[in-house]
Enzyme design. Structure first.
Site, PDB file in Angstrom:
ATOM      1  N   THR A 102       0.852  -1.198   0.000  1.00  0.00           N
ATOM      2  CA  THR A 102       0.000   0.000   0.000  1.00  0.00           C
ATOM      3  C   THR A 102       0.883   1.242   0.000  1.00  0.00           C
ATOM      4  O   THR A 102       0.680   2.174  -0.788  1.00  0.00           O
ATOM      5  CB  THR A 102      -0.920  -0.006   1.245  1.00  0.00           C
ATOM      6  OG1 THR A 102      -1.735  -1.168   1.181  1.00  0.00           O
ATOM      7  CG2 THR A 102      -1.782   1.235   1.316  1.00  0.00           C
TER       8      THR A 102
ATOM      9  N   ASN B   7      -5.477  -9.111  -8.091  1.00  0.00           N
ATOM     10  CA  ASN B   7      -5.604  -9.836  -6.823  1.00  0.00           C
ATOM     11  C   ASN B   7      -6.931 -10.549  -6.633  1.00  0.00           C
ATOM     12  O   ASN B   7      -7.073 -11.341  -5.708  1.00  0.00           O
ATOM     13  CB  ASN B   7      -5.353  -8.895  -5.639  1.00  0.00           C
ATOM     14  CG  ASN B   7      -6.286  -7.719  -5.634  1.00  0.00           C
ATOM     15  OD1 ASN B   7      -6.297  -6.915  -6.558  1.00  0.00           O
ATOM     16  ND2 ASN B   7      -7.112  -7.632  -4.613  1.00  0.00           N
TER      17      ASN B   7
ATOM     18  N   GLN C 135       0.888  -9.637  -6.294  1.00  0.00           N
ATOM     19  CA  GLN C 135       0.431 -11.022  -6.443  1.00  0.00           C
ATOM     20  C   GLN C 135       1.328 -11.804  -7.397  1.00  0.00           C
ATOM     21  O   GLN C 135       1.436 -13.025  -7.290  1.00  0.00           O
ATOM     22  CB  GLN C 135      -1.009 -11.054  -6.987  1.00  0.00           C
ATOM     23  CG  GLN C 135      -2.043 -10.484  -6.047  1.00  0.00           C
ATOM     24  CD  GLN C 135      -2.283 -11.353  -4.820  1.00  0.00           C
ATOM     25  OE1 GLN C 135      -1.947 -12.542  -4.798  1.00  0.00           O
ATOM     26  NE2 GLN C 135      -2.864 -10.763  -3.791  1.00  0.00           N
TER      27      GLN C 135
ATOM     28  N   THR D 256      13.547   4.326  11.177  1.00  0.00           N
ATOM     29  CA  THR D 256      14.540   3.266  11.367  1.00  0.00           C
ATOM     30  C   THR D 256      14.200   2.069  10.487  1.00  0.00           C
ATOM     31  O   THR D 256      13.044   1.651  10.406  1.00  0.00           O
ATOM     32  CB  THR D 256      14.578   2.832  12.853  1.00  0.00           C
ATOM     33  OG1 THR D 256      14.854   3.989  13.632  1.00  0.00           O
ATOM     34  CG2 THR D 256      15.642   1.780  13.110  1.00  0.00           C
TER      35      THR D 256
ATOM     36  N   CYS E 233      -9.797  -7.130   1.838  1.00  0.00           N
ATOM     37  CA  CYS E 233     -10.157  -5.822   2.412  1.00  0.00           C
ATOM     38  C   CYS E 233     -11.564  -5.406   1.996  1.00  0.00           C
ATOM     39  O   CYS E 233     -12.287  -4.811   2.782  1.00  0.00           O
ATOM     40  CB  CYS E 233      -9.130  -4.757   2.065  1.00  0.00           C
ATOM     41  SG  CYS E 233      -8.474  -4.867   0.423  1.00  0.00           S
TER      42      CYS E 233
HETATM   43  N1  PLP Z   1      -1.701  -4.695  -4.041  1.00  0.00           N
HETATM   44  C1  PLP Z   1      -2.176  -5.935  -4.244  1.00  0.00           C
HETATM   45  C2  PLP Z   1      -2.327  -6.436  -5.650  1.00  0.00           C
HETATM   46  C3  PLP Z   1      -2.504  -6.749  -3.163  1.00  0.00           C
HETATM   47  O1  PLP Z   1      -2.988  -7.980  -3.386  1.00  0.00           O
HETATM   48  C4  PLP Z   1      -2.341  -6.238  -1.842  1.00  0.00           C
HETATM   49  C5  PLP Z   1      -2.715  -7.042  -0.661  1.00  0.00           C
HETATM   50  O2  PLP Z   1      -3.653  -7.746  -0.616  1.00  0.00           O
HETATM   51  C6  PLP Z   1      -1.854  -4.932  -1.682  1.00  0.00           C
HETATM   52  C7  PLP Z   1      -1.535  -4.198  -2.811  1.00  0.00           C
HETATM   53  C8  PLP Z   1      -1.708  -4.301  -0.334  1.00  0.00           C
HETATM   54  O3  PLP Z   1      -0.656  -4.853   0.371  1.00  0.00           O
HETATM   55  P1  PLP Z   1      -0.357  -4.453   1.874  1.00  0.00           P
HETATM   56  O4  PLP Z   1      -1.578  -4.815   2.640  1.00  0.00           O
HETATM   57  O5  PLP Z   1       0.837  -5.265   2.210  1.00  0.00           O
HETATM   58  O6  PLP Z   1      -0.074  -3.015   1.937  1.00  0.00           O
END
Ligand code: PLP
Length: 376
Positions: free
Chosen positions: A70, A138, A177, A235, A318
């Site tokens: 993210t 994803n 992914q 850090t 999510c």
């Molecule tokens: N991008 C994709 C394609 C993902 O599948 C995910 C997590 O499910 C993310 C971004 C977000 O990752 P994170 O929760 O590690 O920030």
């Protein structure tokens, strides 16, 4: 338990955990400190970054370590100056949300989930500075033709140069992914920015990285001690990065074996399951099976399956937790009823062939029971 939701999370592999452990306890030093043990930790951190970079055909100095994908996606968009951004409509929430913040325009997908290149071409005017397309989706596992997109971008850049248009044009890809099953090389893909995620390759959660090609200028996501070339102060997460390096090299070693295994499980599962419509038919990662049971409420089905020890998903973790209908399934043209009846199964290293047979049997039983209940 039969865990079939590896797109949501992967367990940290034993080897990765073992590599990380000393950096929580014995080698806990702050890499910025002046004494020798800290300098050793700093050197090991740099080596690990080099290993991560090497896995995608880059150099350590091209990487910014972040706290997950993210953050990397958000950082990538900071390259925007006056220009506009185009993003694929099926992107993960972490790309869509930041793209919307920057007033981005969504590019359509075809019913297969693959980018509609004609729509991209139509929208790619002289104001566009950034295009963001995930290497693999994803929710569907759809693999996008990034090399084709970067070839188009090259043509547009040459044309802009000829016409004296100053706007730069960058390609960003979220490969969260994809790193599991595709052999990624940033030069081959032709990307300027690439997001990777340790949490999807049997590494720790909350660790990611953004590859940044040398001609892209970014703005810091946090300011302070100036770590990560001033782009992400704080850090360094030494154990996390050591774990990511181990995880990504391990994943690379297993790509061919895992792809073969998952492709055969996919075929087997599709033969053994009954009464479904296959959603992700083509251009997909081998470990993704997305199905639709018409008339069934998949939310109910996943609870029934959980009672039997089977863990599957209805879409992105999510979105599912917020009860939001999948924007990805909508974008490929599924009806509300089809979306409501859709199930995402993602294989991974916790699975065995026996588990896939067992899962098929349990899913068939649960679906049949649900149909009987609905019919009264
Ligand atoms: N991008 C994709 C394609 C993902 O599948 C995910 C997590 O499910 C993310 C971004 C977000 O990752 P994170 O929760 O590690 O920030």
């Amino acid at each position: 338990m039969i865990y079939l939701d590896h797109a949501a999370a992967t367990p940290v592999s034993e080897k990765v955990l073992k590599a990380m452990e000393p950096y929580f306890t014995v080698d806990f030093f702050n890499p910025s400190a002046a004494y020798l043990p800290a300098k050793k930790v700093a050197a090991n951190y740099e080596t690990a970054k080099g290993v991560i970079a090497h896995a995608i055909g880059a150099k350590s100095s091209d990487l910014v370590i972040t706290a997950g994908a993210t953050e990397a996606n958000n950082l990538a968009f900071s390259c925007l100056g006056q220009g506009k951004v185009l993003y694929l409509i099926t992107e993960h929430a972490s790309v869509r949300a930041v793209a919307e913040k920057y007033g981005g325009e969504a590019v359509k997908v075809l019913p297969s989930g693959v980018i509609d290149l004609a729509d991209l071409k139509g929208k790619l005017n002289d104001d566009v500075q950034l295009i963001s397309v995930a290497l693999a989706n994803n929710e569907l596992g759809t693999i996008q033709p990034l090399a084709e997109i970067s070839a188009l971008i090259r043509e547009v850049k040459i044309d802009r140069l000829k016409r004296g248009v100053k706007m730069p044009l960058y390609l960003h890809s979220d490969a969260s992914q994809a790193i599991n099953l595709l052999d990624i090389n940033v030069a081959r893909l032709g990307v300027d920015l690439l997001t990777i995620n340790a949490a999807k390759v049997y590494g720790p959660k909350g660790v990611g990285a953004l590859y940044v090609s040398h001609d892209v200028r970014l703005s810091p996501i946090s300011v302070g001690g100036g770590q990560e070339n001033g782009l992400r102060s704080g850090t360094e997460n030494v154990p996390g990065v050591i774990g990511f390096a181990e995880a990504i090299s391990r994943a690379k070693d297993h790509i061919n074996g895992n792809r073969k295994k998952y492709a055969s499980w996919r075929k087997m599962l599709l033969q053994e399951l009954q009464g479904y419509e296959l959603i992700n038919k083509k251009h997909t990662l081998d470990n993704f099976v997305v199905l639709c049971y018409n008339g069934i409420d998949a939310e109910r089905l996943i609870f029934l399956l959980e009672d039997q020890g089977i863990y599957v998903a209805t879409g992105a973790a999510c979105a599912a937790s917020k009860g939001v209908r999948s924007h990805v399934l909508k974008a490929i043209g599924l009806s509300d009823e089809q979306i409501a009846g859709s199930l995402r199964i993602t294989f991974g290293e916790t699975n065995t062939e026996e588990q896939i047979h067992e899962a098929a049997r349990i899913i068939n039983d649960a679906v049949a029971k649900e149909y009987r209940r609905i019919m009264g």
